[in-house]
Enzyme design. Structure first.
Site, short mmCIF file in Angstrom:
data_model
loop_
_atom_site.label_atom_id
_atom_site.label_comp_id
_atom_site.label_asym_id
_atom_site.label_seq_id
_atom_site.Cartn_x
_atom_site.Cartn_y
_atom_site.Cartn_z
N ARG A 15 52.53 40.09 50.85
CA ARG A 15 52.85 38.65 50.95
C ARG A 15 52.14 37.95 52.11
O ARG A 15 52.59 36.91 52.60
CB ARG A 15 54.36 38.42 51.05
CG ARG A 15 55.13 38.97 49.86
CD ARG A 15 56.47 38.31 49.71
NE ARG A 15 57.17 38.85 48.56
CZ ARG A 15 58.01 39.86 48.63
NH1 ARG A 15 58.28 40.42 49.79
NH2 ARG A 15 58.59 40.32 47.54
N LYS A 45 40.31 28.26 52.38
CA LYS A 45 40.29 28.41 50.91
C LYS A 45 39.90 29.84 50.58
O LYS A 45 38.85 30.32 51.04
CB LYS A 45 39.27 27.45 50.30
CG LYS A 45 39.78 26.05 50.10
CD LYS A 45 38.82 25.27 49.22
CE LYS A 45 39.29 23.86 49.01
NZ LYS A 45 38.31 23.05 48.28
N GLU A 97 24.76 22.82 52.00
CA GLU A 97 26.09 22.44 52.51
C GLU A 97 25.95 21.61 53.79
O GLU A 97 26.72 20.67 54.02
CB GLU A 97 26.95 23.69 52.77
CG GLU A 97 27.27 24.52 51.53
CD GLU A 97 28.33 23.89 50.60
OE1 GLU A 97 28.96 22.88 50.96
OE2 GLU A 97 28.50 24.44 49.48
N LYS A 153 34.39 19.67 59.38
CA LYS A 153 35.37 20.36 58.53
C LYS A 153 36.72 20.44 59.24
O LYS A 153 37.77 20.24 58.63
CB LYS A 153 34.86 21.75 58.15
CG LYS A 153 35.77 22.40 57.15
CD LYS A 153 35.06 23.25 56.15
CE LYS A 153 36.00 23.63 55.03
NZ LYS A 153 35.46 24.60 54.12
N GLU A 196 44.11 19.79 50.38
CA GLU A 196 43.26 19.02 49.47
C GLU A 196 44.04 18.11 48.50
O GLU A 196 43.87 18.18 47.29
CB GLU A 196 42.33 19.96 48.68
CG GLU A 196 41.13 19.22 48.10
CD GLU A 196 40.09 20.14 47.48
OE1 GLU A 196 39.56 20.99 48.20
OE2 GLU A 196 39.85 20.01 46.29
N ARG A 227 40.27 15.85 51.78
CA ARG A 227 39.47 17.09 51.74
C ARG A 227 38.55 17.15 50.51
O ARG A 227 37.55 17.86 50.52
CB ARG A 227 40.39 18.32 51.79
CG ARG A 227 39.60 19.62 51.92
CD ARG A 227 40.46 20.81 52.27
NE ARG A 227 39.64 22.02 52.33
CZ ARG A 227 40.03 23.16 52.85
NH1 ARG A 227 41.24 23.27 53.38
NH2 ARG A 227 39.23 24.21 52.85
N ASN A 242 33.80 18.25 48.44
CA ASN A 242 33.31 18.69 47.14
C ASN A 242 32.13 17.84 46.65
O ASN A 242 31.75 17.93 45.48
CB ASN A 242 34.43 18.64 46.09
CG ASN A 242 35.55 19.60 46.46
OD1 ASN A 242 35.31 20.64 47.04
ND2 ASN A 242 36.78 19.22 46.14
N HIS A 283 29.74 19.20 44.19
CA HIS A 283 30.27 20.48 43.69
C HIS A 283 30.74 20.45 42.24
O HIS A 283 30.65 21.45 41.56
CB HIS A 283 31.41 20.97 44.59
CG HIS A 283 30.92 21.59 45.87
ND1 HIS A 283 30.17 20.89 46.79
CD2 HIS A 283 31.04 22.85 46.37
CE1 HIS A 283 29.87 21.68 47.81
NE2 HIS A 283 30.37 22.87 47.59
N HIS A 342 29.04 23.06 40.21
CA HIS A 342 29.71 24.24 39.61
C HIS A 342 29.37 24.36 38.13
O HIS A 342 29.24 25.47 37.60
CB HIS A 342 31.23 24.13 39.78
CG HIS A 342 31.70 24.53 41.15
ND1 HIS A 342 32.95 24.21 41.63
CD2 HIS A 342 31.10 25.23 42.13
CE1 HIS A 342 33.08 24.69 42.86
NE2 HIS A 342 31.97 25.31 43.19
N HIS A 346 24.57 28.98 44.62
CA HIS A 346 25.57 27.92 44.78
C HIS A 346 24.95 26.69 45.45
O HIS A 346 25.11 25.56 44.98
CB HIS A 346 26.74 28.46 45.61
CG HIS A 346 27.77 27.44 45.92
ND1 HIS A 346 28.63 26.93 44.98
CD2 HIS A 346 28.08 26.79 47.09
CE1 HIS A 346 29.42 26.03 45.54
NE2 HIS A 346 29.11 25.94 46.82
N1 GLY Z 1 34.36 24.17 50.56
C1 GLY Z 1 35.13 23.03 50.45
C2 GLY Z 1 36.43 23.13 51.17
O1 GLY Z 1 36.65 24.07 51.92
O2 GLY Z 1 37.26 22.30 50.98
#
Ligand code: GLY
Length: 345
Positions: free
Chosen positions: A120, A142, A184, A218, A228, A232, A236, A239, A243, A255
């Site tokens: 957990r 993430k 990025e 960030k 998010e 946040r 993206n 993205h 993606h 990527h």
């Molecule tokens: N890579 C995008 C984020 O961490 O929100």
């Protein structure tokens, strides 16, 4: 060495500097004490830095285990997740012990999700060895694995205890993988930092400062919206379409390359000022990132409709018209179709 403190549900430092890997064991012991650690890495990173990392922790007094997965996105799967947590259980890893993600985004995401779910939730440390992981995936919590239906569909928010970014490890990256990380970096410049873009254009920023700047952006975003629900999402940028391109290429395109294509399509597609599109294309080209998309609109739309960023009747698309000012637009699928048609030209 530069230190950036991320103040999320759990506060932690991101350390950025040359040759930190050799110091990592000492740094971790000073801050958190001694316990068992298990390094999760991939076969390529292991060849470069596995031994160095093991030595750093053994010399500091840790008992060290290591699990090596195959390099590449296809390793970010449920089978590896279950294998790793089973191995941890067999090794009698306890809630006091700590995982170490040594590698790029795949290793970081997989290791982080193992940490989020084993017993957990146990602590983990990020030691990013790619530019992409250094500026983006190692920070912010993430974690995930991919499902056959799409990337990152099975995961959790789980913050690391510390991020140790040894900029020297970036020296062994191929030009292609380095460029992937630059996509990025360019993303950060476009969504939040016009000065960063200017300095990239003029080659007037050191690698360390560039990473620090991205991590600071960030940090600010994650501090405001860790899970998010709003802001946040601007991370993206490029993205959602990226993606889709990545999936359509069967993950043969990197990527970063796909994010570059996504940023260009969305910027051109929302009719951003010509100067913005031109500067985006130029900076992507400067870092060897192509903006050419070989897939048709309907195939892209089909993948986008399966993306986890989908909302009930459309997708939130991140747009940048003026550099440094990202906007979140909720678009229905017809609008996205028009955007892609215009953006791929
Ligand atoms: N890579 C995008 C984020 O961490 O929100």
């Amino acid at each position: 060495m530069k230190t950036v403190t991320v103040d999320a549900s759990k506060a932690y430092d991101v350390l950025i500097g040359e040759n930190l890997l050799l110091e990592a064991g000492k740094i971790v012991k000073e801050r958190f004490g001694l316990f068992r650690v298990c390094i999760i890495t991939d076969d390529i990173v292991d060849g470069h830095y596995g031994e160095k990392c093991v030595r750093s922790f053994v010399d500091a007094g840790f008992s060290v285990e290591k699990i090596v997965i195959k390099n590449g996105e296809e390793s970010k799967n449920c089978e590896n997740l279950i294998n790793i947590v089973n191995t941890l259980a067999q090794m009698q890893f306890t809630r006091n012990d700590v995982l170490i993600a040594l590698g790029g985004g795949v290793v970081g995401d997989l290791c982080g999700f193992c940490a989020a779910t084993y017993m957990r939730g146990i602590r983990f440390i990020q030691i990013p060895t790619t530019l992409l992981a250094a500026v983006d995936s190692s920070v912010g919590g993430k974690t995930a694995v991919d499902l056959p239906a799409g990337k990152n569909l099975f995961g959790a928010f789980w913050q690391p205890s510390i991020v140790i970014c040894d900029t020297k490890t970036l020296d062994t990256l191929s030009d292609e993988i380095y460029s992937c990380g630059m996509a990025e970096v360019i993303k950060y410049a476009f969504i939040k930092d016009a000065e960063l873009l200017e300095r990239l254009e003029k080659d007037s920023i050191s690698r360390e400062e560039m990473i620090e700047r991205c991590v600071c952006i960030k940090r600010d975003i994650v501090a405001e919206d860790e899970f998010e629900t709003g802001l946040r999402q601007i991370l993206n940028f490029g993205h959602t379409i990226g993606h889709a391109v990545e999936a359509l290429s069967n993950f043969e395109l990197s990527h970063g390359q796909c994010v570059a294509i996504g940023m260009k399509i969305v910027t051109k597609g929302i009719s951003a000022p010509e100067k913005t599109v031109e500067r985006l294309e130029n900076i992507l080209n400067k870092f060897s990132l192509s903006t050419k998309c070989d897939f048709d609109t309907e195939s892209l739309l089909d993948k986008i409709s399966r993306d986890k960023k989908r909302v009930s009747d459309g997708v939130n698309v991140i747009c940048v018209k003026e550099i440094g000012e990202a906007q979140i637009l909720k678009l229905d699928f017809d609008s996205i179709r028009r955007l892609i048609d215009l953006g791929v030209k």
